[in-house]
Scaffold this motif. Sequence first.
Motif, PDB file in Angstrom:
ATOM      1  N   VAL A 144       0.811  -1.217   0.000  1.00 22.99           N
ATOM      2  CA  VAL A 144       0.000   0.000   0.000  1.00 22.99           C
ATOM      3  C   VAL A 144       0.847   1.269   0.000  1.00 22.99           C
ATOM      4  O   VAL A 144       0.362   2.342  -0.383  1.00 22.99           O
ATOM      5  CB  VAL A 144      -0.957   0.015   1.212  1.00 22.99           C
ATOM      6  N   ALA A 145       2.107   1.188   0.426  1.00 20.11           N
ATOM      7  CA  ALA A 145       2.939   2.389   0.560  1.00 20.11           C
ATOM      8  C   ALA A 145       3.829   2.656  -0.645  1.00 20.11           C
ATOM      9  O   ALA A 145       4.259   3.799  -0.859  1.00 20.11           O
ATOM     10  CB  ALA A 145       3.809   2.279   1.821  1.00 20.11           C
ATOM     11  N   LEU A 146       4.124   1.631  -1.422  1.00 19.55           N
ATOM     12  CA  LEU A 146       5.040   1.780  -2.553  1.00 19.55           C
ATOM     13  C   LEU A 146       4.636   2.894  -3.529  1.00 19.55           C
ATOM     14  O   LEU A 146       5.503   3.654  -3.986  1.00 19.55           O
ATOM     15  CB  LEU A 146       5.170   0.444  -3.291  1.00 19.55           C
ATOM     16  N   PRO A 147       3.352   3.040  -3.877  1.00 21.34           N
ATOM     17  CA  PRO A 147       2.988   4.103  -4.826  1.00 21.34           C
ATOM     18  C   PRO A 147       3.360   5.505  -4.357  1.00 21.34           C
ATOM     19  O   PRO A 147       3.667   6.378  -5.178  1.00 21.34           O
ATOM     20  CB  PRO A 147       1.470   3.954  -4.945  1.00 21.34           C
ATOM     21  N   PHE A 148       3.352   5.749  -3.056  1.00 23.54           N
ATOM     22  CA  PHE A 148       3.687   7.077  -2.548  1.00 23.54           C
ATOM     23  C   PHE A 148       5.131   7.443  -2.885  1.00 23.54           C
ATOM     24  O   PHE A 148       5.422   8.574  -3.265  1.00 23.54           O
ATOM     25  CB  PHE A 148       3.462   7.137  -1.036  1.00 23.54           C
TER      26      PHE A 148
END
Length: 270
Positions: A144-148
Motif C-alpha cells: 500500500v505504501a510503494l505508490p507514494f
Amino acid sequence: MKSATGYQGIPRWIYAIAVVGGLLVVLPLAAMLAKVNWPQFVPLITSESSLAALGLSLRTSAASTLLCVVLGVPLALVLARSEFRGQRLLRAFVLLPLVLPPVVGGIALLYTFGRQGLLGKSLEVAGIQIAFSTTAVVLAQTFVALPFLVVSLEGALRSAGNKYEAVAATLGARPTTVLRRVTLPLVLPGLASGAVLSFARSLGEFGATLTFAGSLEGVTRTLPLEIYLQRETDADAAVALSLVLVAVAVAVVGLSYGRRRSSTPSEVRA
C-alpha cells in the motif's frame, strides 16, 4: 488583487468553502482530543499490549519503507527516464494500491503468498511461511505504501530533467556512475519525501494487514489493529492510542512538507 508573490485574486466564496473543508478535517480530530482521558493517558498508552503494538508498527514500517526504497527507486527511474510499450499500463498497476480498498489488497496478497497461493505452495514446500507472520505485515505495508514513493520520486525526476546526466555521460561516466553521482543526489529531497510518506502510510495500514497477516499480539498486531480491538473493550485506551497515531502522522507529514518546501527553488517560491 496582486501581491509581491504574484496574482492571488481568490474570490471570497472560495475562502468560505475552504473553511468548511478545513473544519471537516479539524473538527473530528478536536472531538477525539476532547474525549481523551488525560489523567490516565500515560498508563493507557504504556500498557504491555500497547507498547508491543507500537514497537511492532515502528519496526515493520521501517522495514517496509526500506523495501519501498529498494523497489520504488528503480520503478520510478524506469517510468520517468524511459519510453516503452506498456509504460502507461505499468504506471497504472503501480498506482493501483492508491485507489484499491486495502482489504482487497490483503486478499490478493493472501492468494499470492498464502499456503494455497500462487507462490505460497512452493514456499511452503521450502519451509517458508509468509502469511500470518511479521513478514506478511511488512509485505502488506509495502504493497500500500510503494505508490507514494514512486509518485514522489517520478515527479522529482521529471522536474529535474536529464541535462546534468547527459553532460556526465558525455564526459565518459558510466550509467551506474551517473545514477550514483548525479541522478540520486539531484532528486534526494523527492526521494526523502516519498520515503517519509511511505513510512506514514505503512504506520497507518489496517485492512491489508488484518486480511493477510491477522492479529497475533507481538507478531502481527500493529498499532491500528490494537486500536480497533481496544475500541470494543476499552474506549479510553482506543482514543489514547489513536491520539498517539495522529501525533506521529502529523509529525511525519510535517517533516515531508518541510522537505518539499526546502527543496523548492527560491525563484519558484518568490
